[in-house]
Structure formats: C-alpha cells, structure tokens
Design a protein around this motif. Structure first.
Motif, mmCIF file in Angstrom:
data_model
loop_
_atom_site.group_PDB
_atom_site.id
_atom_site.type_symbol
_atom_site.label_atom_id
_atom_site.label_comp_id
_atom_site.label_asym_id
_atom_site.label_seq_id
_atom_site.Cartn_x
_atom_site.Cartn_y
_atom_site.Cartn_z
ATOM 1 N N ASP A 252 9.544 3.761 9.377
ATOM 2 C CA ASP A 252 9.464 2.358 9.781
ATOM 3 C C ASP A 252 9.193 2.324 11.283
ATOM 4 O O ASP A 252 10.036 2.727 12.087
ATOM 5 N N ARG B 201 3.664 -0.664 15.133
ATOM 6 C CA ARG B 201 2.852 -0.249 14.004
ATOM 7 C C ARG B 201 2.362 1.189 14.209
ATOM 8 O O ARG B 201 2.180 1.642 15.335
ATOM 9 N N TYR C 209 -0.789 3.867 13.605
ATOM 10 C CA TYR C 209 -2.225 3.952 13.313
ATOM 11 C C TYR C 209 -2.500 5.356 12.810
ATOM 12 O O TYR C 209 -2.283 6.337 13.532
ATOM 13 N N MET D 299 0.459 3.912 3.312
ATOM 14 C CA MET D 299 0.740 2.972 4.390
ATOM 15 C C MET D 299 0.813 1.569 3.807
ATOM 16 O O MET D 299 0.077 1.224 2.875
ATOM 17 N N HIS D 300 1.716 0.766 4.373
ATOM 18 C CA HIS D 300 1.885 -0.585 3.844
ATOM 19 C C HIS D 300 2.543 -1.464 4.900
ATOM 20 O O HIS D 300 3.191 -0.969 5.838
ATOM 21 N N ALA D 301 2.404 -2.774 4.730
ATOM 22 C CA ALA D 301 2.987 -3.724 5.681
ATOM 23 C C ALA D 301 4.479 -3.898 5.472
ATOM 24 O O ALA D 301 5.193 -4.317 6.380
ATOM 25 N N SER D 302 4.981 -3.581 4.268
ATOM 26 C CA SER D 302 6.400 -3.744 3.981
ATOM 27 C C SER D 302 6.904 -2.506 3.266
ATOM 28 O O SER D 302 6.132 -1.688 2.771
ATOM 29 N N TRP E 236 6.485 -0.444 -2.383
ATOM 30 C CA TRP E 236 5.421 0.526 -2.589
ATOM 31 C C TRP E 236 4.775 0.446 -3.961
ATOM 32 O O TRP E 236 4.223 1.437 -4.449
ATOM 33 N N PRO F 64 0.523 0.227 -2.439
ATOM 34 C CA PRO F 64 0.369 0.318 -0.989
ATOM 35 C C PRO F 64 -1.074 0.087 -0.551
ATOM 36 O O PRO F 64 -2.024 0.387 -1.288
ATOM 37 N N SER F 65 -1.234 -0.444 0.644
ATOM 38 C CA SER F 65 -2.575 -0.742 1.164
ATOM 39 C C SER F 65 -3.402 0.512 1.354
ATOM 40 O O SER F 65 -4.620 0.495 1.207
ATOM 41 N N TYR G 59 -0.288 -0.187 10.285
ATOM 42 C CA TYR G 59 0.740 -0.647 9.369
ATOM 43 C C TYR G 59 2.121 -0.305 9.914
ATOM 44 O O TYR G 59 2.291 0.673 10.649
ATOM 45 N N ARG G 60 3.103 -1.085 9.509
ATOM 46 C CA ARG G 60 4.477 -0.845 9.957
ATOM 47 C C ARG G 60 5.105 0.352 9.255
ATOM 48 O O ARG G 60 5.849 1.114 9.864
#
Length: 795
Positions: free
Chosen positions: A527, A533, A535, A553-556, A559, A562-563, A658-659
C-alpha cells in the motif's frame, strides 16, 4: 538484437500491508492445524522481545511471602504471567527471584514459591515473561470473514485460553491517572502514535501532552504543545504525522509526540476546529461547533489550509461538543450533543457524509436517556464497529456501538463510574484495546480500558478487519488475511526466528522470503499510502523457486479484477521424455540446445502423465540427459511432457500509477515444498538509446581461492557469493546513453537495478549495482566517450 533495459526497483518494503503467509521480521507464519478447513491465513507482526515490567506493590502480599500484589497488572488476564520470573528489587527480599505459578486478574496478584519475607506495599520488582517460552495457539469460535468471525488464543500451548473484554460490557478496568490539575471543561484526547506509543493531550496551564511507551501502564513528563486552548483533539496521518487541533490553533509532531511545531494555518476564520480525520484520498475533514450549529471543513494539503465551513447540523436549539471519525465503509460520521428533541434535555445524535464531508445526511439517534448526555467521543473498533461514549449528567459514562456504519446504534451500557462525575470524554484504539479517557470532578485526567485479554468463557475476540494488529504478548501482534474462516480452524506458532516477508524487497538480499508450505495461493500486498502511488511498468524476479507468479496493480485493496495483472513465467524450455533411467531423464532434441552442465540449479516440472505438477531440482545435465536431484521413486515415463524453469526472469508491460501492488503466487508445487523468493525489482523500466552485444565486457567472478599446501597440493576455498558476473561497458560519444546512465546512477544512489542486456531474452537478467566512478573522456571537440561503467551482480 533487442534493446538494453534497466528496471529501477522501488524501496517499498515499508509499504507491506498484507502478507498471506508471514508479516514480521522474526515471527514465523502461524501453521494451520490438520483440521483447518477455512481460508484465513493469520500473520504475525512485531519483533519478539521478552516482556519486562518494573512495578511497585500496591498492597500487602500474603504473610508467608507467596504473593505480590500490583493492581496495575489487572489489565492482563488470569494466568497470564504463569512461567514468568519475578525478581524483588527493594525491601527485605531484594535480590530474590521466583517463578510465577498463578496470576489473578481481579486483584493483580502474582503467586510464587515463598520469598523469605512478606512482600508489602511499596516494594519494587521486575516481572519478565520470556518470549522464547511462548507457544501461541489460535482457534476460530465463530465462522465468517474478518469482522464477523471470532477467535480465542493461548500463549502457553492451550493450557490457558483468552478472550477479549467486550467494550459494550460493564466492568471496565479501574481508572489510571494520566495527569492532575486540568482546567475544567477543556476536553481531552488520546491516540496511538505510528511507533506504537500512546499520546494523551489535555489543558492545564497550557495545552499539554504526555506519552506512554508501555501501553498506558505508566506516563512520562508533560510536554507543552502551545498556549492554553479549548478542546484539544489528536489526528494521526498515514505519514505518521500527529496533529493536535484545539479550536483556533494547531500543532503537529513528526516524532510521535515528543516535539511539536505550531505553524500558521489559513482558512480558520471565526470557526473553531474540534477534531479531524484523514480520508483514503489524503484529504482531512474537521468538525467544529459554535453552540448552536455543527460545521465541517476540508483540507487538501495535509491540514495547513481549510475550506469554508460546511453546515452539518443547524437544527432547532443547541448542537455542541462535536467529534468526528471515519466509518468502516469510508464514510465520515460526526456525533454531537443536542437538545433538538426537547429544550434543555441533551441527547447524542450523529450525521454521516458519503462524499468526503461535502454534504451530510439526516440526523441519526445515537443515545437518549433520562439523564443529559454530553461530551460524546467516537472510535472504530477492531471489527469495524463504531463505538460512541457520552457522559451522563448524573455520573458515569455510557457506551453504544454501531455495526452498520452509523445507521443504527445499540447495546448501551454504563461502562464505569456510577455516581462519579465524568466529562470531556475521549476514545482511542490502542493495541486492539479501547481506552476511554475523561476528566473527573477534581480536574484529574483518567482513563479506563476494555478490549483487553481476559480468561476465555463466552468472550471470543472479533477477527480484526483492515489488518489491524491485535497485540498478544512479547511483541507479537496477530493480523488476519483472507476470509471464510470455519469454526474450529486452529493455528499455532512458536516464538522462533524465521525469514520475514520484508526480505522480499530489501535492497541487498541476504535471506530469501519463504512460506511455510506450498500448493496454496500466497500474496504480498503493498500500500503506497492514502496520497501516494506506485509506478511500475517492469518487474524482475530473482532467486525464486516458483514457476509462475503475478504482479498486479489496483486502485483499491480489492483484487477481483485488478487493473494490471502480469504473469512472470520463469519457464525457459519445454520437452518430452525419450527415456527414463532412475533419475536420468533423456530428451535428445531438447538437450541439443544446451551444453553440458548448463541446466544445473534450474527446475524440472512434469506437465503431463502421472506426476504432472510435481517439481524436481536439476542436479546436472550431460549429453542427452537431465539428472534430477532426487533418490525418491517417481512415475515419469516416455512421452510425458515437461517444462524447465529458472530462478530469475524479467518482464516489461503496460503498467501505470496505482496505490496498491500485489504479488500473487497461485497454488503450485515446488521442489522444496515451500515458496521462496530472493528479490523482486518492480518499478520504472528504462530502455537505453544504445544497446550492445550480449556478453560484451562480461567477466565471471568465481569467488574462490586456491590455497597451496606445504606439499604442493591445492585446496579450493569457495566464498559465500558463488559465481557472479561483472560487466564493463563503454559508450561512444554519439549516443545519448551517457545521460541515461548518469541519471540512473544519481537516482538509485547505490541501490539495485535489474539489468537486461537483451530485451528479447528476458531470462538473461541480472540484479546489479553500479560500482566505481562514471568517467567521460574527450573524443573530439565537445564530444566525450563515456565509461567504463561497471555493473556488478549482487545475487
């Protein structure tokens, strides 16, 4: 010929938020019992250390010298200190020590073999509970996910079991004095700092702080924050910074409350702040009231400037003493005392914002009894429930909880006090316990606590959400990963050294990260923080024994899809068996591509046949044969297919900002029966403007010496590094690689780089450091040759 690529790793070890196998530098992962059927994977955080307490007898012990009484120890459950060493440090028995055979929580009484004299009030002692003797057991009592499931635990192998004192039950532990001589009706605050210390604030001659380094048992000297103010409250940011807001003034501390800075703030106007919280997006939301209405303000720069006031509650009559917290679902709740329902009769109501404090919903009843209720306080418990306390005008303090994010409140009880006049309440979550502070009628600042461990009966502890540590003993805290726990699931762990997950991302790897077992999915979640964030568009794995893993990787921290989800497959070749002779596996076609001994140290996994999925380490390869490192019988047969995979691999991909980052190792077999990773570089991939032939400037360092004996023989002595590679690279003046290498050297500051000489051969990757100086030599005019640049392999 592909491009030359460097991957700059990020120092993200401090950002580990979830490890499904182990989470501390020394505590091993809890091992599931044979009957374990659920999906929970508890981890242990913290560094083990003997628990050492220096106390003073608060009452006379038994006449025969067999007991020591210290009421402060009542925060520990019955039998907690069995096996501890009790050493007397003053009085007639000074220098004597005994082993504790019993402990009674209600009175804080330790029982031992007889000392030579009675241990009376005022005698000092030390109590040492050795972590090396602890044998922790966990057992789920109720099924479900974190927040719903419950458990009990034992620190002595199951002889004694402990549950948690419910915060909504009566009988909180008796008051502990924090400070005397407060200014009346000025409010109080308590919070746990980022390093685990507890910080309390109050107003006496000025706004003051005291700190506790032992979980609230004792408190240090006063620390002045700023001049006398009204209603100081504390706010902890994800960065570790502590803010103290006190109506029209504020100060922050970056050293856990030791020293404070009083900066100039903008946007206060005439509205006074009475508390703030940090949201997931990094914004701060504060509450304030002026006697007739409650307001909110928002800060987008960490608390230095604030928006105009936003009306929260301006209903009939008075709204006062507002407090603020973040609910488990991320919404914000403000509770306040009001006589909205009947003039002069005060109850507690709250309002909720689902958009970060910009708008607020309808008033919700929290508490309303015959007695007036004032000075509310809020805190989120380990299971996500929101707790609210308020002071009764007739004496004592009442508590309720909300398990539905503030929509409803129930389970009211009087936690402590009877006819004692309490005011200026505050709440805090400290090591999984609830601290409730207050000011009494004599202007003394006390706190009582619940949520501590006590003898297990029907008081199972909730499984904490959001990886909230629940402190057990001797520096160990339990954190819960996964979900779907089943009643009766058991776990055990010992207080012994084991590899820590932090080694997965240490800059100079020495010990690999490893799990206890394989054939089950394991994850490590990172986190970056509420306002930070990662990269990543390149990753390289080294020293691994797994065939495949994923970088996600994901914003939250959710899972499902995930993005970014990129698989690193360490496979380097596939084949089919021609013949089998014990552990010699023949594949003429495949082995034609390899020289003898080239595959030694890599892994062989069957992909079809009876042994499909099983893995062996390769001891050697000679001619047409692969020699497996095993003497155990197997079922490999002609025509069975297989794959060979190595211990390192790189990959570049379309990543992003992403965070959260997750390393996912899906269920698979290994040769060692556990997953192991030596290092993972994950970060920005830099493609050089000028590449070179693979192997150019390459030196192999064998790290061995030959010692000559007196008789003329030679003895080989091998160093710990084994074979490693060193590249000596030079670029001509016409390339732009010079600027790229200089920039990389500046930013990594001696840190690790994943070096890929040829991007079309991603299995040929090395973890290197740039060693020596970077030199430029004049070629002609303003053109300079650049180099040599020396890259030395570190793993």
């Amino acid at each position: 010929m592909g491009n030359t690529v460097f991957i700059k790793g990020q120092n993200i070890a401090a950002n580990i938020s979830s490890v499904s196998s182990q989470a501390g530098p020394r505590w091993p992962a809890p091992l599931a019992g044979a009957s374990n059927a659920g999906q929970f994977s508890p981890g242990i955080s913290g560094t083990p250390a003997d628990y050492v307490y220096s106390g003073t007898a608060t009452g006379d012990g038994a006449g025969g010298g067999t007991t020591v009484v210290d009421s402060v120890l009542a925060v520990f459950g019955d039998n907690w200190f069995i096996g501890a060493t009790l050493a007397i440090t003053s009085g007639a028995c000074s220098g004597e020590s005994k082993t504790v055979t019993d402990f009674a929580q209600a009175t804080g009484t330790l029982t031992t073999a007889a000392f030579t004299a009675q241990i009376v009030t005022g005698v000092t002692f030390t109590l040492t509970l050795a972590y090396s003797s602890r044998d922790f057991r966990l057992e789920l009592i109720a099924a479900g996910d974190a927040g719903n499931a419950t458990f009990k635990f034992s620190h002595d192998g199951g002889t004694n079991w402990f549950g948690r004192k419910s915060p909504t039950a009566t009988g909180w532990i008796a008051p502990v004095l924090i400070s005397a001589g407060l200014s009346t009706d000025k409010a109080t605050g308590i919070i746990q700092a980022a390093n685990g210390d507890v910080v309390a604030v109050y107003v006496s001659s000025a706004t003051m702080a005291r700190r506790s380094t032992d979980g609230g048992l004792t408190w240090g000297a006063e620390i002045t924050i700023f001049g006398s103010h009204y209603r100081p409250k504390l706010c902890l940011l994800s960065s570790g910074r502590l803010w103290c807001f006190a109506r029209d003034d504020a100060a922050y501390s970056d050293d856990n409350g030791l020293t404070w800075t009083n900066p100039a703030l903008t946007g206060f106007g005439t509205l006074l702040l009475s508390g703030a919280v940090e949201l997931a997006n990094g914004n701060l939301v504060a509450c304030a009231d002026n006697g007739s209405a409650v307001y909110a303000r928002i800060s987008t720069d960490g608390g230095f400037s604030w928006s105009d006031e936003i009306t929260v509650a301006a209903d009939a009559n008075e709204q006062v003493s507002s407090v603020i917290e973040v609910l488990a679902n991320g919404d914000v709740v403000i509770a306040y005392s009001t006589d909205q329902d009947s003039v002069g009769d005060y109850e507690i109501k709250c309002k909720i914002s689902s958009d970060g404090g910009s708008t607020w919903g309808a008033a919700v009843d929290v508490m309303n009894i015959l007695s007036d209720l004032t000075y509310p306080a809020l805190v989120k418990d380990v299971n996500g429930d929101m707790l609210c306390v308020a002071c009764e005008s007739g004496g004592g303090m009442d508590i309720v909880n909300s398990y539905d994010n503030g929509a409803g409140w129930a389970n009211r009880s009087n936690i402590y006090g009877g006819a004692v006049s309490w005011k200026c309440a505050c709440l805090a979550l400290v090591n999984g316990q609830i601290f409730a502070g207050y000011e009494d009628a004599s202007q003394n600042f006390y706190f009582v606590r619940a949520g501590f461990w006590e003898t297990y009966a029907a008081n199972a502890a909730p499984v904490a959400v959001n990886l909230t540590p629940q402190t057990l003993a001797c520096g160990a805290s339990i954190i819960w990963n996964g979900g779907a726990g089943v009643i009766g699931d058991t776990f055990s762990l010992e207080a012994a050294y084991d590899y820590g997950a932090e080694n997965l991302f240490t800059d100079s790897p020495s010990s690999p990260w490893r799990t206890a077992t394989d054939n089950a999915a394991h994850t490590v979640v990172f986190d970056a923080g509420a306002n930070a964030r990662f990269y990543i568009d390149g990753a390289a794995i080294f020293g691994s024994n797994v065939r495949k893993l994923k970088i996600q990787m994901h914003a939250s921290d959710s899972w499902g899809a995930p993005s970014v989800s990129e698989e690193i497959d360490l496979s380097i070749a596939t084949g089919a068996i021609d013949a089998v002779a014990a552990n010699w596996i023949k594949d003429t076609s495949l082995l034609a591509a390899y020289v003898d001994h080239e595959l030694a140290g890599k892994y062989f996994t069957a992909t079809s046949g009876t042994d499909s999925g099983l893995v062996w380490k390769i001891a050697d390869n000679q001619g047409d044969y692969i020699i497996l490192d095993t003497t155990t019988a197997h079922n490999l047969a002609n025509s069975d297919t297989f794959a060979i995979y190595g211990t390192q691999k790189a990959k570049t991909f379309t990543g992003g900002v992403y965070r959260f980052v997750r390393v996912l190792i899906e269920a698979q077999q290994t040769a060692e029966n556990y997953y192991s990773v030596g290092y993972l570089a994950a970060g920005l991939a830099v493609t050089l403007a000028h590449c070179f032939s693979t192997g150019w400037g390459l030196t192999d360092v064998l790290d061995r010496e030959l010692m000559r004996t007196p008789s003329g023989g030679l003895i080989a002595v091998s160093g710990p590094a084994k074979k490693r590679r060193i590249w000596t690279l030079v670029w001509p003046a016409s390339t732009t690689a010079r600027a790229q290498i200089r920039a990389l050297a500046d930013i990594v500051l001696g840190g690790n780089l994943a070096f890929i000489p040829n991007s079309s051969a991603l299995a040929d990757v090395a973890l290197v450091k740039i060693t020596g100086d970077l030199q430029s030599t004049q070629a002609v005019g303003s053109a300079f040759n650049f180099g040599p640049v020396i890259l030395e392999e570190v793993l």
